[in-house]
Design an enzyme around this catalytic site. Structure first.
Site, short mmCIF file in Angstrom:
data_model
loop_
_atom_site.label_atom_id
_atom_site.label_comp_id
_atom_site.label_asym_id
_atom_site.label_seq_id
_atom_site.Cartn_x
_atom_site.Cartn_y
_atom_site.Cartn_z
N CYS A 85 77.38 92.88 -1.03
CA CYS A 85 78.08 92.97 0.25
C CYS A 85 77.83 91.78 1.18
CB CYS A 85 77.67 94.23 0.99
SG CYS A 85 77.42 95.68 -0.02
N GLU A 107 88.94 90.96 -4.12
CA GLU A 107 88.21 90.26 -3.05
C GLU A 107 87.87 88.84 -3.47
OE1 GLU A 107 86.01 93.99 -0.76
OE2 GLU A 107 84.97 92.94 -2.38
N GLU A 120 97.09 99.72 18.20
CA GLU A 120 97.78 100.69 19.05
C GLU A 120 98.84 101.46 18.27
OE1 GLU A 120 100.73 99.16 22.03
OE2 GLU A 120 99.99 97.22 21.37
N TYR A 155 88.50 96.37 -6.46
CA TYR A 155 88.27 95.69 -5.18
C TYR A 155 87.43 94.42 -5.35
CZ TYR A 155 83.56 97.70 -4.73
OH TYR A 155 82.22 98.03 -4.91
N HIS A 204 96.87 98.03 24.65
CA HIS A 204 97.99 97.09 24.48
C HIS A 204 97.65 95.72 25.07
CE1 HIS A 204 102.19 95.91 24.07
NE2 HIS A 204 102.11 95.43 25.33
N LYS A 262 78.88 88.23 -0.24
CA LYS A 262 80.34 88.28 -0.41
C LYS A 262 81.04 88.19 0.94
CE LYS A 262 82.33 92.14 -0.39
NZ LYS A 262 82.64 93.55 -0.69
N CYS A 297 73.35 94.85 -2.57
CA CYS A 297 74.05 94.63 -1.30
C CYS A 297 73.61 93.34 -0.62
CB CYS A 297 73.83 95.81 -0.37
SG CYS A 297 74.67 95.61 1.22
#
Length: 480
Positions: free
Chosen positions: A49, A183, A468, A179, A463, A52, A44
């Site tokens: 992670c 990525e 939302e 992934y 908003h 990356k 990681c």
């Protein structure tokens, strides 16, 4: 006096192992040691992670000048400097590794910069020649990227190699559709590399929601990534060798030179023949074709612990192996290969073994994110998975976000809720949007708590935001 040198010996200094070691030592007073043969922080922090995500941030600046100009700013396009970025990246990784070392030291954990293997149920042998005994042994050795089983696979790099390039290739072929492949396709494209991606399946990101992954595939193609599904490599050779010449000539406009010489990943441009019959040259080939547990040569078999599929260490719900004193957590168990899961498994191990509170690991409803461009955040069942188990309602909306609609960009957002028709529970939430990873963390709390569609409906929207839409979808798009 204890019959053992330590109450706990942890093999592996990644996120899961470090957390288990320092919590066991710091919160229960256990005498703990940890051995790491490479760098502290594991996949990681050092080669996953963290670097990356920093590359994701860097790659996203490519489109910012054009967007800024559309908003009235007088900004010129820039040039990405890989050397400057990599230098700063390495400095940051060095800092984080030192943080991990200090956390262990501050908790009273004794560390060994060495490879550790199992000699017996209570003894580890270090590569220094030392042997240490422990009442409990925790294996947290993680996983590693795997090259495909094909001739000349060594000519391609894997994800560990990408952070050590002297300079970026001008062109790259990425093989894979998970992934990691997607990525890095987006990252390298954003950094100015000409990216081609081959995936043997019908659609990228297998296992994720079909509608969401379809939108991401379309967005990647729209950004200029040359994505080919149903395609993989048949043959590959170094350009200029007789074997490459025998394959035939590649189109001249595909010939991209400039990759630095690196023995471990080949020494120059690679000629590739694909299953669709095309022959092309690339500066580099990047295999993102899966990962395997780091369980080789740990001494498991001598203890009667036979690794399972792909070398995974098989454990029960408390992360305990067939040998009562030996436990394993994280990617080496090949359960859910995510850093926060390894950390949770480490915490559950400490609760069970050192705090007397048997705590099974909860692998249900884990939120996750895919850092493509746009991002995807997901938690719970996909539409396809949910429809197989019960009747569902699908609430879904797709639109151009305000920021990009203003500049007439084609970017689209997807918001999707999968709802049980029987009890109205939200079974899954899927978001494709800038910042989807941040959004899904909060949505994941509601889904984990068992929120119903009406709970979402009762929540007042913020908003104007993209998010939302998650609480304003009133009518199902379809029932299945």
């Amino acid at each position: 006096m204890s019959a053992f040198d330590y109450d706990l010996f942890v093999i592996g200094g990644g996120s899961g192992g470090v957390r288990a070691a320092r919590v066991a030592a710091g919160e229960t007073g256990a005498k703990v040691a940890l051995a790491e043969e490479d760098r502290y922080g594991g996949t990681c922090v050092i080669r996953g992670c963290v670097p990356k995500k920093l590359m994701v941030f860097a790659s996203e600046y490519r489109d910012m000048p054009a967007t800024a100009r559309a908003y009235g700013w007088d900004i010129a396009d820039g040039q990405f400097d890989w050397t400057a970025f990599r230098t700063k990246l390495n400095t940051e990784l060095d800092r984080l590794e030192e943080v991990y070392r200090k956390l262990l030291k501050g908790s009273g954990v004794e560390t060994f910069d060495a490879r550790a293997t199992l000699k017996d149920a209570h003894t580890v042998k270090l590569s220094t020649g030392e042997e240490k005994t422990a009442k409990h042994i925790l294996i947290a050795t993680g996983g590693r990227p795997q090259r495909p089983d094909m001739p000349n696979a060594h000519l391609g790099m894997v994800s560990d190699d990408i952070f050590h390039l002297d300079k970026l290739p001008k062109s790259v072929l990425i093989v894979g559709g998970g992934y990691i492949a997607c990525e890095f396709a987006c990252i390298l494209h954003g950094l100015g590399v000409k990216v081609t991606q081959f995936y043997r399946g019908a659609q990228i990101l297998r296992g994720f929601d079909d509608e969401a992954r379809g939108l991401i595939a379309d967005a990647m193609k729209g950004r200029g990534i040359d994505l080919h599904t149903g395609t993989t490599i048949v043959e590959m050779h170094c350009v200029g060798t007789p074997e490459a010449d025998a394959m035939g000539e590649a189109p001249v406009d595909d010939v991209q030179y400039g990759q630095p010489e690196q023995e471990e990943i080949g020494s120059g441009p690679v000629r590739v023949k694909a299953t669709n019959g095309t022959i092309r040259d690339f500066d580099a080939v990047f295999f993102a074709t899966g990962r395997v547990p780091n369980s080789d040569d740990l001494g498991l078999e001598a203890l009667g612990i036979e690794p399972g599929r792909n070398g995974a260490i098989e454990v029960d719900e408390y992360s305990q192996t067939k040998v009562p004193s030996v436990y394993a957590i994280g990617d080496v168990t090949n359960r859910v290969n995510l850093t926060p899961v390894a950390i949770r498994e480490g915490m559950a191990f400490v609760e069970t073994v050192f705090k007397g509170n048997p705590t099974p690991v909860d692998h249900e409803l884990i939120p996750s994110a895919v850092f493509t461009q746009p991002e995807m955040g997901t938690v719970g069942l996909t539409e396809e998975q949910a429809a197989e188990q019960e009747e569902i309602e699908v609430y879904c909306t797709s639109f151009r976000p305000m920021q990009m609609a203003f500049v007439d960009a084609p970017d689209r957002v997807l918001m999707k809720l999968i709802v049980s028709k029987a009890n109205r529970t939200v079974l899954g939430c899927h978001i494709v949007a800038p910042g989807a990873g941040e959004m899904i963390q909060l949505a994941g709390i509601a889904v984990k708590m068992g929120a119903t569609k009406e709970d979402f409906d009762r929540t007042v929207a913020v908003h104007p935001t993209m998010s939302e839409e998650i609480v304003t979808m009133r009518n199902p798009a379809r029932t299945r």
